[in-house]
Design an enzyme around this catalytic site. Structure first.
Site, PDB file in Angstrom:
ATOM      1  N   ASP B 181      48.250  13.106  19.294  1.00 27.18           N
ATOM      2  CA  ASP B 181      49.466  13.871  19.585  1.00 27.18           C
ATOM      3  C   ASP B 181      50.558  13.532  18.565  1.00 27.18           C
ATOM      4  O   ASP B 181      51.226  14.409  18.027  1.00 27.18           O
ATOM      5  CB  ASP B 181      49.938  13.548  21.008  1.00 27.18           C
ATOM      6  CG  ASP B 181      51.175  14.352  21.416  1.00 27.18           C
ATOM      7  OD1 ASP B 181      52.072  13.773  22.050  1.00 27.18           O
ATOM      8  OD2 ASP B 181      51.235  15.560  21.107  1.00 27.18           O
ATOM      9  N   ASN B 203      37.823  16.273  21.426  1.00 30.27           N
ATOM     10  CA  ASN B 203      36.408  15.978  21.672  1.00 30.27           C
ATOM     11  C   ASN B 203      36.119  14.575  21.181  1.00 30.27           C
ATOM     12  O   ASN B 203      36.310  14.267  20.007  1.00 30.27           O
ATOM     13  CB  ASN B 203      35.510  16.977  20.948  1.00 30.27           C
ATOM     14  CG  ASN B 203      35.555  18.338  21.613  1.00 30.27           C
ATOM     15  OD1 ASN B 203      35.511  18.438  22.841  1.00 30.27           O
ATOM     16  ND2 ASN B 203      35.682  19.378  20.824  1.00 30.27           N
ATOM     17  N   LYS B 205      33.574  11.851  20.219  1.00 30.91           N
ATOM     18  CA  LYS B 205      32.165  11.804  19.805  1.00 30.91           C
ATOM     19  C   LYS B 205      31.590  10.395  19.979  1.00 30.91           C
ATOM     20  O   LYS B 205      30.464  10.211  20.424  1.00 30.91           O
ATOM     21  CB  LYS B 205      32.050  12.193  18.325  1.00 30.91           C
ATOM     22  CG  LYS B 205      32.728  13.503  17.979  1.00 30.91           C
ATOM     23  CD  LYS B 205      31.832  14.670  18.258  1.00 30.91           C
ATOM     24  CE  LYS B 205      32.467  15.954  17.783  1.00 30.91           C
ATOM     25  NZ  LYS B 205      31.772  17.124  18.285  1.00 30.91           N
ATOM     26  N   LYS B 227      54.362  29.612  16.866  1.00 30.19           N
ATOM     27  CA  LYS B 227      53.194  28.775  17.188  1.00 30.19           C
ATOM     28  C   LYS B 227      52.669  28.096  15.924  1.00 30.19           C
ATOM     29  O   LYS B 227      52.482  28.732  14.888  1.00 30.19           O
ATOM     30  CB  LYS B 227      52.072  29.647  17.751  1.00 30.19           C
ATOM     31  CG  LYS B 227      52.382  30.264  19.098  1.00 30.19           C
ATOM     32  CD  LYS B 227      51.130  30.924  19.645  1.00 30.19           C
ATOM     33  CE  LYS B 227      51.468  31.769  20.845  1.00 30.19           C
ATOM     34  NZ  LYS B 227      50.302  32.518  21.305  1.00 30.19           N
TER      35      LYS B 227
END
Lengths: 234, 260
Positions: B181, B203, B205, B227
């Site tokens: 973040d 994700n 791993k 955005k």
């Protein structure tokens, strides 16, 4: 000198499947997780920094634990304390644990400065509620909790829920949609639900909102990997 | 009045922690400027303490202004090597080291007046600390970020300390999420100004061993109106192991709208 790296098996996320019948039941996991007697300090207890909302909601849930439908989870300084007598599967042994290593969500020990939280678990419905009050050391945007601190609180609640609901151990994925900022010192209520358990994975959802449910702070989903802990030789 | 000529040259305390390595020229320049500023202001009676980065510290500013994105004794060899490697890139021009103190990058006054009710209690403000800088040296997040504004990239070298544990021996997923973040947020901030995290998708791993160093590389994927889409990957120092991949969405704040 810190030892770098660890032996992580290449097939980490292709661990042998355990037949469902051999998995520990939630009741067995819960009773091992919540020792009746312990010398360890439980951080998930009220202190002077808890705001009135947090205190009263805590009392409400505490009363529900009398009927044993809800369980208040203890919260120790390290995850090692939570799995006494157990260890990670062989192939996943990391560098030697030093005595002062701490679980992230208990990293700031001064009451009220960092994470103040308590998790209640409902074994029958595989759901949890976490009462979370972020302190001033968790700041991101001035006056508000860092997005990462909420992400960590969600990950931690997912983690304990996944473990007790089905021996979930490692985070595989986290998907968080932030809606509103949490003011430092205010209460956020996280509701976590196990949606399904499939293919050695636990799928969960979470909504973090204000006590009156008028403000949604964030919604998220998390997937955890099921891995059985092994009995430790000590 | 005879002038003490030794005051023209700043005297650096021997910083044993730093291994006595020569400091980059830019820091010496800052030290010289401070020394001459002190002379002009005539404050020989209270010269303050010279910090390792050349700036003088006075009691009130010491805590707030310390730049944490500089080597300290808790940094292991990997982190120092990466830092040195990128400091050389900074001298070449396209990369810049981002200083990091106890508060978020945007100035508090700015954020308050533009986005929040200015009547927020001051006691709360003075106690607060940026989450990733709330720990004593080496215990929590040790990191430094470098940015390449032309290529819209931010690289973060991160060493997770013993208070960031999750599964025994490994870094907490939430600590990794916090750094992702922070890194993708910095990338978005450099490209688009004051932003707020809207989505974070990670994700995992492979688990990251506690107290190891990882390289987090983020870049702007695209900007659509307000955005800002950023992606990031987390790898080992030798790049052989991919630990995590993430995509995030940030929204540029509208100065005409209050947040809370």
């Amino acid at each position: 000198m810190l030892r770098r790296g660890c032996r992580v098996s290449a097939g980490l996320f292709r661990a042998p499947r355990i037949a469902p019948g051999l998995r520990s039941s939630t009741d067995a996991l819960v009773s091992r997780f919540c020792p009746e007697k312990t010398d360890l300090k439980d951080y998930a207890l009220p202190n002077a920094s808890w705001c009135p909302d947090m205190l009263s909601l805590y009392q409400e849930f505490l009363e529900k634990t009398n009927s044993r439908s809800w369980i208040k989870l203890p919260s120790f300084k390290s995850n090692r304390d939570h799995i006494q007598g157990l260890k990670l599967p062989s192939g996943l042994v990391a560098a030697t644990d030093k005595g002062d290593w701490r679980i992230f969500t208990r990293c700031i020990p001064v009451a009220g400065q960092g994470y103040e939280y308590v998790i209640f678990f409902h074994p029958a419905e595989k759901k949890s509620v976490c009462l979370f009050q972020p302190g001033p050391y968790l700041e991101g945007a001035p006056g508000f909790a860092h997005g990462g601190s909420l992400a960590a609180m969600m990950d931690e609640t997912f983690s304990k829920t996944a473990y007790l609901a089905g021996e979930g151990l490692f985070t595989l994925s986290l998907n968080i949609r932030f809606k509103n900022l949490i003011p430092v010192g205010s209460l956020a209520v996280l509701n976590v639900q196990v949606e399904k358990i499939e293919d050695q994975k636990l799928y969960m959802s979470c909504v973090a909102q204000s006590r009156d449910q008028q403000t949604v702070f964030a919604k998220s989903s998390g997937v955890f990997l099921q891995l059985q802990l092994e009995e430790s030789s000590q | 009045m005879a002038r003490d000529t030794t005051k023209h040259r700043p005297v650096y305390k021997t910083d044993l922690r730093d291994g006595g390595r020569p400091r980059p020229k830019s820091l010496e320049a800052v030290g010289l400027l401070c020394a001459s500023a002190r002379e002009l202001l005539g404050s020989e009676s209270n010269p303050g303490t010279l910090l390792s980065d050349g700036k003088r510290s006075f009691a009130s500013e010491n805590v707030v202004n310390r730049d944490h994105a500089l080597p300290n004794p808790s940094w292991n060899k990997d982190l120092r090597l990466l830092f040195d490697q990128f400091m050389r890139k900074c001298e070449a021009g396209s990369w810049k080291r981002l200083p990091s103190n106890n508060h978020s990058p945007q100035s508090f006054q700015d954020f308050q007046t533009r986005f929040v009710d200015p009547k927020l209690p001051k006691e709360q403000i003075s106690q607060a600390r940026l989450f990733t800088r709330s720990f004593e040296d080496g215990l929590g997040f040790e990191y430094v970020m470098f940015c390449n504004d032309a290529e819209k990239r931010v690289v973060c070298f991160f060493q997770a300390g013993p208070y960031l544990q999750g599964a025994p021996g490994f870094t907490h997923g939430g600590a990794i999420a916090t750094m992702i973040d922070a890194t993708t947020g910095m990338c978005a901030f450099r490209a688009g100004g004051v932003v707020m995290t809207a989505n974070l998708n990670i994700n995992y791993k492979r688990p990251i061993p506690l107290c190891s160093v990882v390289v987090m590389k983020s870049q702007i994927d695209k900007v659509e109106g307000r955005k800002v889409f950023v992606s990031c990957n987390v790898r080992s120092v030798d790049e052989e192991t991919l630990y995590s991949e993430a995509t995030s969405l940030f929204i540029k704040l509208d100065p005409n709208k209050k947040l809370a």
